[in-house]
Motif scaffolding. Structure first.
Motif, PDB file in Angstrom:
ATOM      1  N   GLY A   1       0.776  -1.228   0.000  1.00 25.38           N
ATOM      2  CA  GLY A   1       0.000   0.000   0.000  1.00 25.38           C
ATOM      3  C   GLY A   1       0.805   1.275   0.000  1.00 25.38           C
ATOM      4  N   LYS A   2       2.129   1.146  -0.064  1.00 27.79           N
ATOM      5  CA  LYS A   2       2.985   2.330  -0.037  1.00 27.79           C
ATOM      6  C   LYS A   2       3.803   2.444  -1.312  1.00 27.79           C
ATOM      7  CE  LYS A   2       3.433   2.711   4.981  1.00 27.79           C
ATOM      8  NZ  LYS A   2       4.392   2.880   6.112  1.00 27.79           N
ATOM      9  N   GLU A   3       4.295   3.646  -1.553  1.00 27.11           N
ATOM     10  CA  GLU A   3       5.139   3.851  -2.710  1.00 27.11           C
ATOM     11  C   GLU A   3       6.537   3.284  -2.461  1.00 27.11           C
ATOM     12  OE1 GLU A   3       3.150   7.971  -4.486  1.00 27.11           O
ATOM     13  OE2 GLU A   3       5.214   7.943  -3.777  1.00 27.11           O
ATOM     14  N   ARG A   4       7.211   2.983  -3.554  1.00 22.36           N
ATOM     15  CA  ARG A   4       8.586   2.525  -3.446  1.00 22.36           C
ATOM     16  C   ARG A   4       9.455   3.692  -2.983  1.00 22.36           C
ATOM     17  NH1 ARG A   4      10.757  -1.411  -8.071  1.00 22.36           N
ATOM     18  NH2 ARG A   4       8.771  -2.322  -7.390  1.00 22.36           N
ATOM     19  N   GLU A   5      10.323   3.454  -2.027  1.00 22.73           N
ATOM     20  CA  GLU A   5      11.171   4.508  -1.504  1.00 22.73           C
ATOM     21  C   GLU A   5      12.642   4.109  -1.550  1.00 22.73           C
ATOM     22  OE1 GLU A   5      11.195   5.439   2.655  1.00 22.73           O
ATOM     23  OE2 GLU A   5      10.619   3.394   3.259  1.00 22.73           O
ATOM     24  N   GLY A   6      13.484   5.100  -1.736  1.00 26.00           N
ATOM     25  CA  GLY A   6      14.916   4.867  -1.732  1.00 26.00           C
ATOM     26  C   GLY A   6      15.425   4.673  -0.321  1.00 26.00           C
TER      27      GLY A   6
ATOM     28  N   GLY B   1      18.401   7.039   3.225  1.00 27.81           N
ATOM     29  CA  GLY B   1      17.142   7.671   3.552  1.00 27.81           C
ATOM     30  C   GLY B   1      17.107   8.025   5.031  1.00 27.81           C
ATOM     31  N   ASP B   2      16.357   9.035   5.379  1.00 28.07           N
ATOM     32  CA  ASP B   2      16.330   9.506   6.764  1.00 28.07           C
ATOM     33  C   ASP B   2      15.891   8.420   7.735  1.00 28.07           C
ATOM     34  OD1 ASP B   2      15.166  12.865   5.916  1.00 28.07           O
ATOM     35  OD2 ASP B   2      17.184  12.009   6.002  1.00 28.07           O
ATOM     36  N   SER B   3      15.004   7.554   7.299  1.00 28.93           N
ATOM     37  CA  SER B   3      14.461   6.542   8.204  1.00 28.93           C
ATOM     38  C   SER B   3      15.444   5.431   8.540  1.00 28.93           C
ATOM     39  CB  SER B   3      13.187   5.935   7.606  1.00 28.93           C
ATOM     40  OG  SER B   3      13.475   5.293   6.393  1.00 28.93           O
ATOM     41  N   VAL B   4      16.544   5.338   7.795  1.00 26.14           N
ATOM     42  CA  VAL B   4      17.491   4.251   8.035  1.00 26.14           C
ATOM     43  C   VAL B   4      18.876   4.735   8.439  1.00 26.14           C
ATOM     44  CG1 VAL B   4      16.225   2.819   6.382  1.00 26.14           C
ATOM     45  CG2 VAL B   4      18.318   4.005   5.645  1.00 26.14           C
ATOM     46  N   LYS B   5      19.097   6.031   8.438  1.00 26.18           N
ATOM     47  CA  LYS B   5      20.405   6.565   8.799  1.00 26.18           C
ATOM     48  C   LYS B   5      20.799   6.119  10.198  1.00 26.18           C
ATOM     49  CE  LYS B   5      20.465  10.717   5.923  1.00 26.18           C
ATOM     50  NZ  LYS B   5      20.354  12.191   5.900  1.00 26.18           N
TER      51      LYS B   5
ATOM     52  N   CYS C   1      24.970   8.166  -7.786  1.00 25.81           N
ATOM     53  CA  CYS C   1      23.690   8.256  -7.084  1.00 25.81           C
ATOM     54  C   CYS C   1      23.142   9.680  -7.196  1.00 25.81           C
ATOM     55  CB  CYS C   1      23.872   7.944  -5.603  1.00 25.81           C
ATOM     56  SG  CYS C   1      24.487   6.301  -5.232  1.00 25.81           S
ATOM     57  N   ILE C   2      21.864   9.767  -7.015  1.00 21.31           N
ATOM     58  CA  ILE C   2      21.210  11.051  -6.765  1.00 21.31           C
ATOM     59  C   ILE C   2      20.782  11.001  -5.311  1.00 21.31           C
ATOM     60  CG2 ILE C   2      19.249  12.527  -7.336  1.00 21.31           C
ATOM     61  CD1 ILE C   2      19.269  11.309 -10.129  1.00 21.31           C
ATOM     62  N   ALA C   3      21.088  12.058  -4.566  1.00 23.43           N
ATOM     63  CA  ALA C   3      20.883  12.023  -3.115  1.00 23.43           C
ATOM     64  C   ALA C   3      19.451  11.671  -2.734  1.00 23.43           C
ATOM     65  CB  ALA C   3      21.276  13.365  -2.510  1.00 23.43           C
ATOM     66  N   THR C   4      18.501  12.125  -3.504  1.00 25.45           N
ATOM     67  CA  THR C   4      17.099  11.861  -3.185  1.00 25.45           C
ATOM     68  C   THR C   4      16.635  10.484  -3.633  1.00 25.45           C
ATOM     69  OG1 THR C   4      16.481  12.969  -5.235  1.00 25.45           O
ATOM     70  CG2 THR C   4      16.442  14.292  -3.206  1.00 25.45           C
ATOM     71  N   MET C   5      17.443   9.793  -4.408  1.00 27.97           N
ATOM     72  CA  MET C   5      17.194   8.418  -4.835  1.00 27.97           C
ATOM     73  C   MET C   5      15.806   8.218  -5.455  1.00 27.97           C
ATOM     74  SD  MET C   5      19.022   6.363  -1.691  1.00 27.97           S
ATOM     75  CE  MET C   5      18.355   7.416  -0.418  1.00 27.97           C
ATOM     76  N   PRO C   6      15.458   8.969  -6.468  1.00 28.72           N
ATOM     77  CA  PRO C   6      14.168   8.725  -7.109  1.00 28.72           C
ATOM     78  C   PRO C   6      14.181   7.427  -7.908  1.00 28.72           C
ATOM     79  CG  PRO C   6      15.415  10.372  -8.315  1.00 28.72           C
ATOM     80  CD  PRO C   6      16.208  10.043  -7.093  1.00 28.72           C
ATOM     81  N   PRO C   7      13.253   6.521  -7.659  1.00 32.10           N
ATOM     82  CA  PRO C   7      13.256   5.234  -8.364  1.00 32.10           C
ATOM     83  C   PRO C   7      13.237   5.374  -9.890  1.00 32.10           C
ATOM     84  CG  PRO C   7      11.775   5.146  -6.497  1.00 32.10           C
ATOM     85  CD  PRO C   7      12.208   6.578  -6.629  1.00 32.10           C
ATOM     86  N   ARG C   8      12.597   6.408 -10.398  1.00 35.95           N
ATOM     87  CA  ARG C   8      12.448   6.546 -11.843  1.00 35.95           C
ATOM     88  C   ARG C   8      13.793   6.779 -12.531  1.00 35.95           C
ATOM     89  NH1 ARG C   8      10.897  11.306  -9.542  1.00 35.95           N
ATOM     90  NH2 ARG C   8      11.942  13.218 -10.256  1.00 35.95           N
ATOM     91  N   ASN C   9      14.809   7.156 -11.788  1.00 32.44           N
ATOM     92  CA  ASN C   9      16.124   7.406 -12.371  1.00 32.44           C
ATOM     93  C   ASN C   9      17.031   6.185 -12.409  1.00 32.44           C
ATOM     94  OD1 ASN C   9      15.528  10.482 -11.105  1.00 32.44           O
ATOM     95  ND2 ASN C   9      16.424  10.372 -13.141  1.00 32.44           N
ATOM     96  N   PHE C  10      16.511   5.049 -11.989  1.00 35.84           N
ATOM     97  CA  PHE C  10      17.289   3.817 -12.018  1.00 35.84           C
ATOM     98  C   PHE C  10      16.775   2.952 -13.161  1.00 35.84           C
ATOM     99  CE2 PHE C  10      20.010   3.802  -8.246  1.00 35.84           C
ATOM    100  CZ  PHE C  10      19.590   4.993  -7.670  1.00 35.84           C
ATOM    101  N   ARG C  11      17.703   2.569 -14.020  1.00 33.55           N
ATOM    102  CA  ARG C  11      17.308   1.897 -15.261  1.00 33.55           C
ATOM    103  C   ARG C  11      17.093   0.404 -15.094  1.00 33.55           C
ATOM    104  NH1 ARG C  11      20.553   2.179 -21.068  1.00 33.55           N
ATOM    105  NH2 ARG C  11      19.109   0.825 -22.216  1.00 33.55           N
ATOM    106  N   TYR C  12      17.964  -0.227 -14.326  1.00 36.16           N
ATOM    107  CA  TYR C  12      17.918  -1.689 -14.218  1.00 36.16           C
ATOM    108  C   TYR C  12      17.494  -2.101 -12.811  1.00 36.16           C
ATOM    109  CZ  TYR C  12      20.841  -1.243 -18.391  1.00 36.16           C
ATOM    110  OH  TYR C  12      21.318  -0.912 -19.627  1.00 36.16           O
ATOM    111  N   TRP C  13      16.632  -3.095 -12.766  1.00 36.10           N
ATOM    112  CA  TRP C  13      16.077  -3.531 -11.483  1.00 36.10           C
ATOM    113  C   TRP C  13      16.213  -5.033 -11.319  1.00 36.10           C
ATOM    114  CZ3 TRP C  13      13.854  -0.419  -7.707  1.00 36.10           C
ATOM    115  CH2 TRP C  13      13.759   0.934  -8.043  1.00 36.10           C
TER     116      TRP C  13
END
Length: 125
Positions: free
Chosen positions: A42-47, A61-65, A103-115
Motif C-alpha cells: 500500500g505504499k510507494e517505493r522509496e529509496g 534515507g532519513d528513516s534508516v540513517k 547516485c542522486i541524493a534523493t534516490m528517485p526510483p524513476r532514475n534507475f534503469r535496471y532492477w
C-alpha cells in the motif's frame, strides 16, 4: 544481458539484523551506482540507500540513517546492505537497482534503469 540478483531477506525479530546482497552482471560495475529500495504494501517505493561505485560515495534515507550501511565489493561485483536495529516498519520487499555513474541524493526510483527482483524482509514485533 543486465541482471541484478537480490538475496538475503527473511524473518527477523525487532532489534535484529539482516544483510542483503545484490550481485550484478552484464555491465561494468565501476560505471554504475547501485541503490536499494523498498516497498511496503500500500505504499510507494522509496529509496533506502545508494552507493556510487565510481567514487564510493553513499546516501541513506532519513528513516534508516545510523542503522543501515551500504557497501560494495568490486571483486564479487556485489553490493551489500547491512541492516541493524530493525524495526517492524522496515518490513517491505527490498529491491536493488542500477543507474549509470552516480547516485542522486534523493534516490528517485524513476532514475534507475535496471532492477532486480525483490527480496522480502519481515520484522516481527
Amino acid at each position: 544481458e543486465v541482471q541484478l540478483q537480490a538475496s538475503g531477506g527473511g524473518l527477523v525479530q525487532a532489534g535484529g539484523s539482516l544483510r542483503l546482497s545484490c550481485t550484478v552482471s552484464g555491465f561494468t560495475f565501476d560505471d554504475y551506482a547501485i541503490g536499494w529500495f523498498r516497498q511496503a504494501p500500500g505504499k510507494e517505493r522509496e529509496g533506502v540507500s545508494c552507493i556510487s561505485n565510481n567514487d564510493g560515495s553513499s546516501y541513506y534515507g532519513d528513516s534508516v540513517k545510523g542503522r543501515f550501511t551500504i557497501s560494495s565489493d568490486n571483486a564479487k561485483i556485489t553490493v551489500y546492505l547491512q541492516m541493524n536495529s530493525l524495526k517492524p516498519e522496515d518490513t517491505a520487499v527490498y529491491y536493488c537497482a542500477a543507474r549509470y555513474l552516480s547516485c542522486i541524493a534523493t534516490m528517485p526510483p524513476r532514475n534507475f534503469r535496471y532492477w532486480g527482483q525483490g527480496t522480502l524482509v519481515t520484522v516481527s514485533s
